[in-house]
Design a protein around this motif. Structure first.
Motif: not given
Length: 148
Positions: A3-5, A12, A64-65
């Motif tokens: 859901r994040h950018k 990740n 965003s993460a």
């Protein structure tokens, strides 16, 4: 589906293993990314061609993460061929990106050799090498604590 950018699978995975006080270097195209990193750091090269991708684009994705509690920049030199009068323009971009991420964090300019020393610690888990051509675009993030 994330859901994040940030959608880069390897970045990740590294961030998922990192924790509080781990650091992430977003390096500009001039940074010696291969030899100026911590002993536990992975190196991800996103330098496709000059200017693609930029440090600020990577900053936006990473913010965003993961939670970030501190942001260091490489302090500008005041003499010599790389000297600047005032802050580099990219720092204003960082400030806006940090604000857009709803964070209340100030940039912490760090003298060049102290910056290298901060990167070369065991807490450094990731260097994302960009092709950013702006001077003094290197940025070191310290992961904070997830509060929700």
């Amino acid at each position: 589906m994330l859901r994040h950018k940030l959608i880069h699978p390897e970045i990740n995975a590294i961030l998922a293993r990192a924790g509080h006080h781990s650091t992430i270097l977003i390096a500009d195209g001039n940074y010696p990314a291969l030899n100026k990193r911590g002993p536990n750091a992975d190196l991800i090269s996103l330098n496709l061609m000059p200017g693609v991708v930029t440090c600020n684009q990577v900053l936006e994705a990473i913010l965003s993460a993961v939670p970030v509690e501190a942001v260091q920049t490489m302090q500008t030199e005041t003499e010599g061929p790389y000297a600047l009068d005032g802050d580099p323009p990219v720092w204003d971009d960082y400030r806006q990106t940090i604000k857009n991420a709803d964070l209340d964090i100030e940039l912490q300019p760090t003298e060049k050799w102290e910056f290298y020393n901060a990167v070369e610690t065991a807490d450094h888990v990731l260097t994302v090498q960009t092709a950013d051509q702006q001077r003094y675009a290197n940025i070191l993030l310290t992961i904070g604590v997830r509060m929700d």
